[in-house]
Scaffold this motif. Structure first.
Motif, PDB file in Angstrom:
ATOM      1  N   ARG A 434       0.960  -1.153   0.027  1.00  0.00           N
ATOM      2  CA  ARG A 434      -0.186   0.134   0.086  1.00  0.00           C
ATOM      3  C   ARG A 434       1.020   1.348  -0.169  1.00  0.00           C
ATOM      4  O   ARG A 434       2.073   1.139   0.109  1.00  0.00           O
ATOM      5  CB  ARG A 434      -0.981  -0.073   1.205  1.00  0.00           C
ATOM      6  N   GLU A 520      -3.849  -2.403 -10.056  1.00  0.00           N
ATOM      7  CA  GLU A 520      -4.715  -2.933  -9.083  1.00  0.00           C
ATOM      8  C   GLU A 520      -5.699  -1.985  -8.263  1.00  0.00           C
ATOM      9  O   GLU A 520      -6.668  -2.248  -8.005  1.00  0.00           O
ATOM     10  CB  GLU A 520      -4.142  -3.907  -8.173  1.00  0.00           C
ATOM     11  N   GLN A 521      -5.017  -0.915  -7.975  1.00  0.00           N
ATOM     12  CA  GLN A 521      -5.698   0.080  -6.984  1.00  0.00           C
ATOM     13  C   GLN A 521      -6.587   0.723  -7.970  1.00  0.00           C
ATOM     14  O   GLN A 521      -7.713   1.173  -7.622  1.00  0.00           O
ATOM     15  CB  GLN A 521      -4.544   1.351  -6.748  1.00  0.00           C
ATOM     16  N   LYS A 524      -9.512  -1.553  -8.369  1.00  0.00           N
ATOM     17  CA  LYS A 524     -10.468  -1.603  -7.036  1.00  0.00           C
ATOM     18  C   LYS A 524     -11.458  -0.263  -7.089  1.00  0.00           C
ATOM     19  O   LYS A 524     -12.490  -0.130  -6.439  1.00  0.00           O
ATOM     20  CB  LYS A 524      -9.329  -1.467  -5.790  1.00  0.00           C
ATOM     21  N   ARG A 525     -10.547   0.745  -7.427  1.00  0.00           N
ATOM     22  CA  ARG A 525     -11.359   2.103  -7.442  1.00  0.00           C
ATOM     23  C   ARG A 525     -12.519   1.971  -8.214  1.00  0.00           C
ATOM     24  O   ARG A 525     -13.895   2.455  -7.957  1.00  0.00           O
ATOM     25  CB  ARG A 525     -10.523   3.289  -7.727  1.00  0.00           C
ATOM     26  N   ASN A 527     -14.064  -0.629  -9.083  1.00  0.00           N
ATOM     27  CA  ASN A 527     -15.238  -1.836  -8.573  1.00  0.00           C
ATOM     28  C   ASN A 527     -15.914  -0.869  -7.415  1.00  0.00           C
ATOM     29  O   ASN A 527     -17.298  -1.090  -6.952  1.00  0.00           O
ATOM     30  CB  ASN A 527     -14.611  -3.054  -8.058  1.00  0.00           C
ATOM     31  N   THR A 528     -15.249  -0.256  -6.675  1.00  0.00           N
ATOM     32  CA  THR A 528     -15.995   0.626  -5.687  1.00  0.00           C
ATOM     33  C   THR A 528     -17.025   1.508  -6.159  1.00  0.00           C
ATOM     34  O   THR A 528     -18.101   1.754  -5.731  1.00  0.00           O
ATOM     35  CB  THR A 528     -14.877   1.442  -4.709  1.00  0.00           C
ATOM     36  N   ARG A 531     -20.098  -0.519  -7.381  1.00  0.00           N
ATOM     37  CA  ARG A 531     -20.953  -0.897  -6.441  1.00  0.00           C
ATOM     38  C   ARG A 531     -21.650   0.173  -5.682  1.00  0.00           C
ATOM     39  O   ARG A 531     -22.895   0.084  -5.439  1.00  0.00           O
ATOM     40  CB  ARG A 531     -20.007  -1.427  -5.476  1.00  0.00           C
TER      41      ARG A 531
END
Length: 605
Positions: A434, A520-521, A524-525, A527-528, A531
């Motif tokens: 991270r 990947e970050q 993830k962003r 996907n967030t 959602r």
């Protein structure tokens, strides 16, 4: 130490607060004796060899956390003058009159055996850490300054202000590791621009106010008067002028102080002031001014002059020259008093002190071509034996503490070669975990995997190490012992270490891994965000997922509000639909009816 008279306070307004990455990839000359003395004053409680402990942590943090390349400088044999000044300082601090205890000539300038042994232990420690060590012929700060002026290092770390007198260009006095701007940095270029002082000017100030080799200086001259005095001369002339004044030649007055006596002033001579009116304060007589106002009062008619206010100062040529003459006399008297004090000082200035400050041969190398500074890797096994013997630390604890230093070296080597793939011969680069923000600066948290897959026994915790050495730190001293201890994690029977690493260094060593991390970050962003949009669609099924502009939003809101009121009214009065319908018709404006704003304008017109 260094120049007396609170010399650092004179330079303080021109200090810069540099950021976290200021020392990144810079060569830094460190005055090792300054570190040891600072350790002794910072640690009050009894601990096991604090000079070794703090030198160990400071070196690791300076190398790994700040990214610097330190070069440690050790004192040689100081001059006999410094030995005499040291004895005088001891007498003064003990309340003993120096005149009652004569200082013998030729006193050894060597430090006591205890301090010398501490220096030697620290030298052995930093050499085991792979850091270069140079020994000065005399003062360590002199060699630091020479290396800085010749370009071998970029910065000097010392609290001795006379480093500027030896020719230093950039000096860091203290650290604030818990701050976003941890370095208090002094540049000679800023001092020259702000104070107008160069190297020889600073040497002259040290001769007047005192220094490590002559504590007394000139009696009755403080830093403010010394600064004002040396600024009256150029850099090439100041030392020669001090020699002349020391011999008693005080007749020559500097140009910036000397009064222009040959100026043709006519009748308005400084010694012959024109008569002035006591009522208005301007040139002329009161009798004439009572009849007709003077040209300075600018009155109309025959009102006469205006009475002068309190603290009135006439701005006429005669008064201006008179004030200038008085100011000039005051400056000349001040200059004469300073010269008289300098002339009374025996053997002033001391030529050996000037030669020592101007000397550019402070190390054991003949020229810049003969000096080769190299940085090596820590000798881990010998380092463990050394610290286990002196500090009684466990080998696992030592390995964990030097891990950030080893990881920094590993990442630097990976930017040029890929020969070594294992860190410590046991750990491999796993991934970027991270991004971590510390003291306002961002780092990558790197995950290192134990290659053998075995569980590594955790090193002693901070509390257990604190039990071995109980330390009480002086909060007024900035220390570099804010250790960045790697975190141990276990997952599926494997052991991992997490360290904070410089983002640019990791990106240069493992560009593909960093690219994968940011991909990947980003995934993830996204996907967030998807959602969150799904949740909003479920909460309002009739919405189309499109943001309306302000006109559409308020129009749709009015319609919904009207429909809600209509539904509420129909539920309450089911039997009176006709009357309710007539009310709605009456509320609905007819197309021919004027709007309220138009009717208001017609009414007020």
């Amino acid at each position: 130490m260094g120049v007396g008279g609170n010399f650092w306070d004179l330079l303080k307004p021109y200090a810069r607060n540099e950021g976290f990455d200021f020392l990144r990839n810079k060569r830094v000359a460190v005055d090792l004796s300054f570190w040891i003395v600072q350790h002794e004053t910072a640690i009050k409680a009894h601990v096991r060899k604090p000079h070794l402990r703090l030198t160990f942590f400071r070196t690791i943090n300076l190398f790994s956390k700040f990214g610097a390349l330190p070069v440690f400088i050790v004192d040689g044999t100081p001059s006999p003058l410094k030995s005499q000044a040291r004895i005088a300082r001891y007498f003064r601090s003990s309340g003993i009159e120096l005149s009652s205890l004569p200082v013998p000539e030729g006193v050894s300038a060597e430090r006591n055996c205890l301090f010398s042994s501490r220096v030697q232990e620290c030298v052995e420690l930093v050499k085991l850490l792979g850091m270069p060590v140079l020994k000065a012929k005399g003062e360590a700060e002199a060699l630091c300054a020479q290396l800085n002026s010749e370009g071998h290092v970029d910065v000097c770390i010392t609290a001795d202000s006379d480093a500027f007198l030896f020719g230093a260009k950039c000096v860091i006095k203290c650290f604030s590791p818990n701050s976003k701007e941890p370095f208090e940095c002094y540049n000679m270029s800023d001092i020259e621009a702000g104070l107008g002082l160069k190297r020889k000017h600073l040497i002259a100030i040290s001769l007047l106010v005192g220094n490590d080799h002559d504590m007394n200086g000139v009696q009755g001259i403080g830093p403010d008067n010394a600064l004002r005095f040396v600024k009256a001369f150029s850099e090439d002339d100041i030392l020669n002028r001090l020699h002349e004044i020391g011999k008693g030649n005080t007749s020559q007055i500097p140009v910036c102080i000397k009064f222009e006596k040959d100026m043709d002033m006519g009748e308005s001579s400084p010694n012959k002031k024109q008569p002035h009116c006591s009522f208005c304060g301007h040139p002329g007589s009161k009798k004439d001014h009572m009849k007709f106002s003077c040209e300075y009062c600018v009155s109309n008619g025959d009102d006469g002059c205006k009475q002068k206010p309190d603290s009135f100062k006439c701005d006429c040529f005669s008064c201006g020259m008179n004030r200038r003459h008085k100011e000039q006399k005051r400056l000349e008297n001040w200059y004469t008093r300073i010269c008289h004090k300098i002339a009374q000082e025996p053997n002033f200035p001391k030529e050996e002190i000037i030669e020592m400050y101007l000397c550019n041969d402070n190390g054991y190398f003949s020229g810049s071509d003969d000096l080769h500074i190299t940085w090596g890797k820590p000798n881990v096994e010998m380092l463990i034996d050394f610290l286990n013997f002196h500090q009684h630390w466990e080998p696992s604890y030592i390995r964990r503490m030097i891990f950030p230093m080893m990881s920094t070296i590993f990442l630097r080597d990976m930017t040029t070669t890929t020969a070594e793939t294992l860190l410590f011969g046991q750990y491999e680069f796993d991934s970027v975990e991270r991004v971590k923000t510390r003291y306002g600066h961002q780092f990558y948290v790197v995950k290192w995997k134990h290659a053998r897959g075995s569980i590594v026994r955790k090193a002693p915790s901070e509390e257990s190490s604190a039990q071995q050495d109980v330390i009480e730190l002086d909060e007024t001293v900035d220390l570099l012992d804010d250790s960045n201890v790697p975190e141990v994690h276990e997952d599926d029977g494997c052991s991992f270490l997490h360290t904070d690493e410089n983002m640019d260094l990791v990106g240069a060593a493992f560009p593909e891994e960093v690219k994968r991390f940011w991909q990947e970050q980003e995934l993830k962003r996204k996907n967030t965000m998807s959602r969150l949009l799904e949740k909003e669609n479920l909460a309002s099924p009739n919405s189309k997922g499109i943001q309306l502009n302000i006109t559409e939003f308020y129009a749709s809101t009015k319609v919904k509000h009207r429909e809600a009121k209509q539904g509420e009214g129909s539920s309450k009065n089911i039997d009176s639909q006709g009357s309710e319908g007539s009310k709605l018709k009456r509320k609905t404006p007819s197309p021919t009816r004027l709007s309220k704003s138009v009717r208001r304008r017609l009414l007020f017109d």
